[in-house]
Design an enzyme around this catalytic site. Structure first.
Site, mmCIF file in Angstrom:
data_model
loop_
_atom_site.group_PDB
_atom_site.id
_atom_site.type_symbol
_atom_site.label_atom_id
_atom_site.label_comp_id
_atom_site.label_asym_id
_atom_site.label_seq_id
_atom_site.Cartn_x
_atom_site.Cartn_y
_atom_site.Cartn_z
ATOM 1 N N ARG A 204 -6.800 10.647 -7.061
ATOM 2 C CA ARG A 204 -8.024 9.888 -6.838
ATOM 3 C C ARG A 204 -9.248 10.788 -7.007
ATOM 4 N NH1 ARG A 204 -12.146 7.960 -3.994
ATOM 5 N NH2 ARG A 204 -12.211 5.853 -3.115
ATOM 6 N N ARG B 31 -3.792 6.593 0.464
ATOM 7 C CA ARG B 31 -4.352 7.827 1.020
ATOM 8 C C ARG B 31 -3.441 8.595 1.963
ATOM 9 N NH1 ARG B 31 -9.880 4.999 2.580
ATOM 10 N NH2 ARG B 31 -8.276 3.423 2.936
ATOM 11 N N ASP C 100 -6.719 -3.528 -7.593
ATOM 12 C CA ASP C 100 -7.320 -4.096 -6.396
ATOM 13 C C ASP C 100 -7.656 -5.555 -6.632
ATOM 14 O OD1 ASP C 100 -8.274 -3.074 -3.636
ATOM 15 O OD2 ASP C 100 -9.878 -4.392 -4.298
ATOM 16 N N ARG D 87 0.826 -1.227 0.000
ATOM 17 C CA ARG D 87 0.000 0.000 0.000
ATOM 18 C C ARG D 87 0.853 1.267 0.000
ATOM 19 N NH1 ARG D 87 -5.582 -0.658 1.712
ATOM 20 N NH2 ARG D 87 -6.196 -2.421 0.448
ATOM 21 N N TYR E 14 -14.633 -11.817 0.481
ATOM 22 C CA TYR E 14 -15.397 -10.616 0.106
ATOM 23 C C TYR E 14 -16.583 -10.972 -0.784
ATOM 24 C CZ TYR E 14 -11.627 -7.900 2.171
ATOM 25 O OH TYR E 14 -10.746 -7.357 3.066
HETATM 26 O O1 CP3 Z 1 -0.042 -2.079 -2.284
HETATM 27 C C1 CP3 Z 1 -0.286 -1.221 -3.161
HETATM 28 O O2 CP3 Z 1 0.121 -0.040 -3.088
HETATM 29 C C2 CP3 Z 1 -1.017 -1.669 -4.435
HETATM 30 C C3 CP3 Z 1 -2.411 -1.458 -4.485
HETATM 31 C C4 CP3 Z 1 -3.354 -2.347 -3.706
HETATM 32 C C5 CP3 Z 1 -4.634 -1.888 -3.313
HETATM 33 N N1 CP3 Z 1 -5.315 -2.940 -2.768
HETATM 34 C C6 CP3 Z 1 -5.138 -0.515 -3.486
HETATM 35 C C7 CP3 Z 1 -6.275 -0.059 -2.672
HETATM 36 C C8 CP3 Z 1 -3.247 -3.674 -3.307
HETATM 37 C C9 CP3 Z 1 -2.069 -4.625 -3.429
HETATM 38 C C10 CP3 Z 1 -4.511 -4.045 -2.736
HETATM 39 C C11 CP3 Z 1 -4.809 -5.396 -2.239
HETATM 40 C C12 CP3 Z 1 -6.045 -5.613 -1.475
HETATM 41 N N2 CP3 Z 1 -7.293 -5.072 -1.698
HETATM 42 C C13 CP3 Z 1 -6.152 -6.528 -0.393
HETATM 43 C C14 CP3 Z 1 -5.037 -7.426 0.118
HETATM 44 C C15 CP3 Z 1 -4.011 -6.701 0.881
HETATM 45 C C16 CP3 Z 1 -4.479 -6.089 2.173
HETATM 46 O O3 CP3 Z 1 -4.377 -4.874 2.300
HETATM 47 O O4 CP3 Z 1 -4.906 -6.862 3.069
HETATM 48 C C17 CP3 Z 1 -7.477 -6.490 0.064
HETATM 49 C C18 CP3 Z 1 -8.053 -7.276 1.220
HETATM 50 C C19 CP3 Z 1 -8.197 -5.582 -0.779
HETATM 51 C C20 CP3 Z 1 -9.651 -5.256 -0.745
HETATM 52 C C21 CP3 Z 1 -9.855 -3.832 -0.447
HETATM 53 N N3 CP3 Z 1 -9.655 -2.800 -1.350
HETATM 54 C C22 CP3 Z 1 -10.240 -3.259 0.796
HETATM 55 C C23 CP3 Z 1 -10.529 -4.039 2.064
HETATM 56 C C24 CP3 Z 1 -10.258 -1.868 0.599
HETATM 57 C C25 CP3 Z 1 -10.638 -0.821 1.600
HETATM 58 C C26 CP3 Z 1 -9.444 -0.597 2.463
HETATM 59 C C27 CP3 Z 1 -9.279 0.830 2.865
HETATM 60 O O5 CP3 Z 1 -8.148 1.143 3.290
HETATM 61 O O6 CP3 Z 1 -10.237 1.614 2.779
HETATM 62 C C28 CP3 Z 1 -9.880 -1.605 -0.734
HETATM 63 C C29 CP3 Z 1 -9.714 -0.279 -1.362
HETATM 64 C C30 CP3 Z 1 -8.305 0.081 -1.726
HETATM 65 N N4 CP3 Z 1 -7.464 -0.718 -2.463
HETATM 66 C C31 CP3 Z 1 -7.639 1.302 -1.423
HETATM 67 C C32 CP3 Z 1 -6.375 1.224 -2.020
HETATM 68 C C33 CP3 Z 1 -5.303 2.281 -2.041
HETATM 69 C C34 CP3 Z 1 -8.246 2.492 -0.676
HETATM 70 C C35 CP3 Z 1 -9.154 3.146 -1.689
HETATM 71 C C36 CP3 Z 1 -9.314 4.615 -1.579
HETATM 72 O O7 CP3 Z 1 -8.509 5.373 -2.164
HETATM 73 O O8 CP3 Z 1 -10.284 5.016 -0.941
#
Ligand code: CP3
Length: 335
Positions: A36, A27, A73, A23, A148
């Site tokens: 974004r 944000r 994602d 990540r 999910y």
């Molecule tokens: O690591 C990176 O920088 C690459 C991008 C990446 C994202 N999601 C961007 C993202 C990666 C590798 C993921 C993987 C992901 N997505 C996982 C597995 C890794 C982990 O973190 O456990 C999971 C479970 C998801 C599913 C998912 N997507 C969730 C639970 C959420 C909400 C989390 C939150 O912080 O709000 C997302 C959205 C998401 N995916 C965001 C990002 C940067 C936040 C979105 C936003 O900008 O609002």
């Protein structure tokens, strides 16, 4: 000149170790929030190649990490198969739950390639701009994506975990479908320019040993074998989070080149020749100061004798001050 991250994934030990953060684009960075906002929504950001490439590269420009991880994602796979998906402001993903054979039959693997074409275009754009940094592609592992898909949202995934016992036939079919979809997803990213891939199994640790073997280890083994057959030499990093005592066996059985260590993992419990990635506590990074300094030293000391990729034990938290990340980079690279 092989890139440092790829050298370590082939078993070489480097001092200082290559460094990137899960990540790392997100944000906590003001430039991410600006891009974004201009994209409209999170899915739009993932599906607009120029913008996905831009946010992927932002943390490299700011911090000089050794890897770029594709901005995308894990839930794009169920979305591309036809499952309704939304990301509400500040509340995480929401999906229309799939819990029976009819729901499964409505999903279409054949749609995935076309609907995810923008992701592969983003990979091409990023690959042209990474320099000495390696480009990592990724997918969710079948069990975590199933969590999910079945529950429809984040939480304790009780629907998913109950269904795995109550309807093992359905659950096996769902995992099999996701295994195929994951192979196609990662193969597409590699063809577009990803140099290594990572399999995120965030919720693997929720499963007891028998189900862990069936729904975590076996699919990861199939995915790894299929990728190695098609792309010999492209390393796979497995991250079955909170796998505990099962992590070493997972590494052996799946054939992955490296494992991601969560914050609980003691590298001393893992085979000495296994390449490991991790595992600074994201909260130590958030806290900064003396705690950060001490913990970076502790992770470096615990991994000094083995091939290691410095990373966190889970993703960067959105409250993290970017200056703490800059300090982390200094600490890891200090001689
Ligand atoms: O690591 C990176 O920088 C690459 C991008 C990446 C994202 N999601 C961007 C993202 C990666 C590798 C993921 C993987 C992901 N997505 C996982 C597995 C890794 C982990 O973190 O456990 C999971 C479970 C998801 C599913 C998912 N997507 C969730 C639970 C959420 C909400 C989390 C939150 O912080 O709000 C997302 C959205 C998401 N995916 C965001 C990002 C940067 C936040 C979105 C936003 O900008 O609002």
């Amino acid at each position: 000149m092989t890139k440092p991250l790829l050298r370590v994934l082939r078993g070489e030990r480097l001092d200082p170790p290559p460094l990137w953060l899960m990540r790392q684009a997100g944000r906590y960075l003001p430039e991410y929030r600006a891009t974004r906002a201009s994209a409209g929504g999170f899915l739009e950001l993932c599906l607009t190649p120029a913008l996905a490439a831009e946010v992927t590269l932002q943390p490299l420009q700011r911090f000089g990490f050794d890897a770029a991880i594709l901005f995308s994602d894990i839930l794009l796979l169920p979305w591309a198969m036809g499952q309704n998906l939304t990301y509400g402001e500040g509340e995480g993903p929401r999906l229309a739950p799939v819990r029976d054979a009819a729901g499964l039959a409505a999903l279409r693997l054949e749609r995935v390639a076309e609907r995810t074409a923008p992701v592969r275009e983003a990979v091409r754009l990023i690959a042209a701009a990474t320099g000495d940094a390696a480009l990592i592609g990724f997918a969710g592992a079948p069990f975590t994506v199933a969590c999910y898909m079945v529950d429809g949202r984040g939480g304790d995934f009780l629907e998913t975990r109950t269904l795995a016992w109550r309807d093992p036939g359905f659950f096996a079919d769902l995992i099999a479908l996701l295994t195929e979809g994951t192979i196609a997803t990662l193969a597409g990213q590699i063809e577009a320019g990803a140099e290594a891939v990572m399999l995120f199994d965030t919720w693997a640790g929720l499963l007891p040993p028998s189900l862990f073997a069936a729904h975590v280890t076996a699919p990861a083994q199939r995915i790894t074998a299929a990728l190695h057959a098609r792309f010999p030499g492209v390393p796979v990093i497995g991250f079955p989070r909170l796998a505990g005592a099962s992590l070493a066996a997972y590494a052996r059985a799946t054939g992955v080149q490296a494992v991601g260590m969560d914050t609980q993992t003691d590298p001393a419990t893992l085979p000495a020749d296994l390449v490991v990635q991790g595992n600074l506590d994201p909260l130590a990074l958030l806290a900064g100061g003396a705690a950060l300094e001490r913990e970076v030293g502790a992770v470096r000391a615990a991994t000094a004798a083995r091939p290691h990729i410095f990373n966190l034990g889970h993703g960067v938290l959105k409250e993290t001050p970017p200056e703490h990340v800059a300090r982390l980079v200094e600490l890891v690279r200090r001689r």
